[in-house]
Design a protein around this motif. Structure first.
Motif, short mmCIF file in Angstrom:
data_model
loop_
_atom_site.label_atom_id
_atom_site.label_comp_id
_atom_site.label_asym_id
_atom_site.label_seq_id
_atom_site.Cartn_x
_atom_site.Cartn_y
_atom_site.Cartn_z
N THR A 39 0.84 -1.20 0.00
CA THR A 39 0.00 0.00 0.00
C THR A 39 0.87 1.24 0.00
OG1 THR A 39 -1.70 -1.18 1.24
CG2 THR A 39 -1.83 1.22 1.26
N GLN A 40 0.52 2.21 -0.83
CA GLN A 40 1.27 3.47 -0.90
C GLN A 40 0.87 4.38 0.26
OE1 GLN A 40 3.73 4.32 -3.34
NE2 GLN A 40 3.52 2.13 -3.70
N VAL A 41 1.86 4.99 0.92
CA VAL A 41 1.60 5.94 2.00
C VAL A 41 2.02 7.33 1.55
CG1 VAL A 41 1.82 4.24 3.85
CG2 VAL A 41 3.83 5.50 3.13
N LYS A 42 1.41 8.34 2.18
CA LYS A 42 1.77 9.73 1.86
C LYS A 42 1.77 10.54 3.14
CE LYS A 42 -2.97 10.66 0.32
NZ LYS A 42 -3.52 9.42 0.81
N VAL A 43 2.35 11.72 3.08
CA VAL A 43 2.41 12.61 4.24
C VAL A 43 0.99 12.92 4.68
CG1 VAL A 43 3.11 14.90 5.04
CG2 VAL A 43 4.63 13.58 3.54
#
Length: 85
Positions: A39-43
């Motif tokens: 899964t891609q995470v972001k700020v």
């Protein structure tokens, strides 16, 4: 950035293989949704990680490909830590 890589770089979990194993056992949630290791995470994302009898909720503050040990804590802030009995 992939979830397993963020957990390793931020040193929340020491090894990427362990981060992948925990995520694939549905013990990590991002913004309330169950997450896999890819899964891609972001700020700004909130992570809820269940380690045995401890649950940690952290907010992602920054993303970097590599960090020094003393800079790793700058990548996230701990919102809450709970111990389950």
């Amino acid at each position: 950035m992939r979830l397993d890589k963020f957990l390793k770089v931020s040193r929340i979990i020491k090894r990427r293989s362990v981060a992948k194993e925990i995520a694939d056992k549905d013990r990590i949630q991002i913004n309330g949704k169950t997450a896999k290791s890819s899964t891609q995470v972001k700020v700004g994302d909130e992570l809820e990680i269940r380690f045995g009898n401890k649950t940690m909720i952290a907010k992602i503050e920054d993303l970097r490909d590599t960090t020094k040990k003393d800079e790793a804590k700058e990548l996230y802030s701990i919102i809450e830590e709970k111990y389950n009995s």
